[in-house]
Design a protein around this motif. Structure first.
Motif, PDB file in Angstrom:
ATOM      1  N   SER A 172     -71.340  14.401  51.226  1.00 28.06           N
ATOM      2  CA  SER A 172     -71.507  13.255  50.327  1.00 28.06           C
ATOM      3  C   SER A 172     -72.735  12.453  50.729  1.00 28.06           C
ATOM      4  N   PHE A 173     -73.634  12.275  49.778  1.00 28.89           N
ATOM      5  CA  PHE A 173     -74.816  11.459  49.984  1.00 28.89           C
ATOM      6  C   PHE A 173     -74.691  10.205  49.123  1.00 28.89           C
ATOM      7  N   SER A 174     -75.758   9.431  48.988  1.00 26.62           N
ATOM      8  CA  SER A 174     -75.664   8.184  48.245  1.00 26.62           C
ATOM      9  C   SER A 174     -75.273   8.412  46.783  1.00 26.62           C
ATOM     10  N   ARG A 175     -75.854   9.443  46.168  1.00 24.21           N
ATOM     11  CA  ARG A 175     -75.539   9.724  44.764  1.00 24.21           C
ATOM     12  C   ARG A 175     -75.089  11.157  44.523  1.00 24.21           C
ATOM     13  N   ALA A 176     -75.315  12.021  45.471  1.00 21.25           N
ATOM     14  CA  ALA A 176     -75.019  13.443  45.293  1.00 21.25           C
ATOM     15  C   ALA A 176     -73.799  13.853  46.112  1.00 21.25           C
ATOM     16  N   VAL A 177     -73.013  14.777  45.552  1.00 27.48           N
ATOM     17  CA  VAL A 177     -71.839  15.319  46.231  1.00 27.48           C
ATOM     18  C   VAL A 177     -71.858  16.837  46.083  1.00 27.48           C
ATOM     19  N   LEU A 178     -71.607  17.535  47.175  1.00 24.01           N
ATOM     20  CA  LEU A 178     -71.508  18.987  47.155  1.00 24.01           C
ATOM     21  C   LEU A 178     -70.176  19.379  47.784  1.00 24.01           C
ATOM     22  N   LYS A 179     -69.378  20.151  47.041  1.00 21.87           N
ATOM     23  CA  LYS A 179     -68.076  20.587  47.532  1.00 21.87           C
ATOM     24  C   LYS A 179     -67.983  22.108  47.453  1.00 21.87           C
ATOM     25  N   MET A 180     -67.323  22.690  48.433  1.00 20.39           N
ATOM     26  CA  MET A 180     -67.037  24.117  48.429  1.00 20.39           C
ATOM     27  C   MET A 180     -65.581  24.330  48.834  1.00 20.39           C
ATOM     28  N   GLU A 181     -64.916  25.259  48.133  1.00 18.09           N
ATOM     29  CA  GLU A 181     -63.521  25.565  48.448  1.00 18.09           C
ATOM     30  C   GLU A 181     -63.309  27.068  48.469  1.00 18.09           C
ATOM     31  N   TYR A 182     -62.629  27.538  49.500  1.00 17.17           N
ATOM     32  CA  TYR A 182     -62.208  28.932  49.572  1.00 17.17           C
ATOM     33  C   TYR A 182     -60.694  28.967  49.415  1.00 17.17           C
TER      34      TYR A 182
END
Length: 216
Positions: A117-127
């Motif tokens: 999680s950054f100020s405006r960006a979110v990156l998620k990964m799920e296995y």
């Protein structure tokens, strides 16, 4: 229907978070009053109760499902988090085993999630790993655990989600997002990938009322 109408009226009166999401796969209106969240839309609607341990009831045109999900946040370090969990799904399972005597009524998955999680960006990964089924033996009237039904679903799913929030305008928050799912076997044969691109608009019910209030 009267219960849904009552809940929606109550949430608008209280001024709680609300969001509208539209993508190439679905569209829904989300209402959140912790620990309850409703997502009413097409082709599916959901009711979620809880946070790290929660119940999700999802319905669409042909596959009503109940999901029981648990997760444990193992690492939470500034912008990065890692969690592990388990999910069980019951109901009208797609491609389920049904030979007249044995009926597949549920599936169990183990999951691992990581998020940046950054100020405006979110990156998620799920296995997600499909590891066992709940089967019902109609002749013996008993439910038992069995190996996963590989004909119904690939055992592994890798899900990747990314979003970016734009500047707010009059307390409306606009977020662009993309979501990709890859289904694959233990032999790394990939099948049925899905891609989603959309936009989410978030605000509160109080701000929504004030914005569209008719002038006196």
């Amino acid at each position: 229907m009267p219960l849904i109408a009552f809940l929606m009226f109550s949430t608008f009166a209280m001024g709680i978070p609300i969001d509208l999401s539209i993508s190439n796969n679905e569209a829904f209106l989300g209402l959140t009053a912790t620990p309850l969240r409703m997502e009413i839309g097409y082709p599916r609607s959901s009711v979620l109760l809880g946070n790290n341990t929660y119940i999700e009831i999802t319905t669409d045109e042909s596959t009503p499902l109940v999901s029981l999900k648990t997760s444990v946040n193992s690492i939470n370090f500034k912008i990065w988090s890692l969690s592990f969990g388990e999910t069980s799904k019951f109901g009208q399972l797609e491609g389920r085993l049904d030979n007249g005597k044995i009926l597949e009524i549920g599936r169990n998955f183990i999951t691992a999630n990581t998020e940046l999680s950054f100020s405006r960006a979110v990156l998620k990964m799920e296995y997600s790993r499909f590891y066992s089924s709940f089967n019902y033996n109609s002749s013996k009237k008993m439910i038992f655990l069995a190996p996963p039904n590989y004909n119904g679903e690939e055992p592994n799913v890798l899900s990747m989600y990314a979003s970016y929030s734009l500047n707010s305008y009059k307390d409306f928050k606009f977020t662009l997002f993309t979501h990709m799912k890859l289904h694959f076997s233990d032999a790394f044969v990939f099948e049925n990938p899905s891609y989603e691109v959309g936009v989410s608009i978030s605000t509160t019910t109080e701000n929504l009322q004030n914005t569209f209030q008719m002038p006196h």
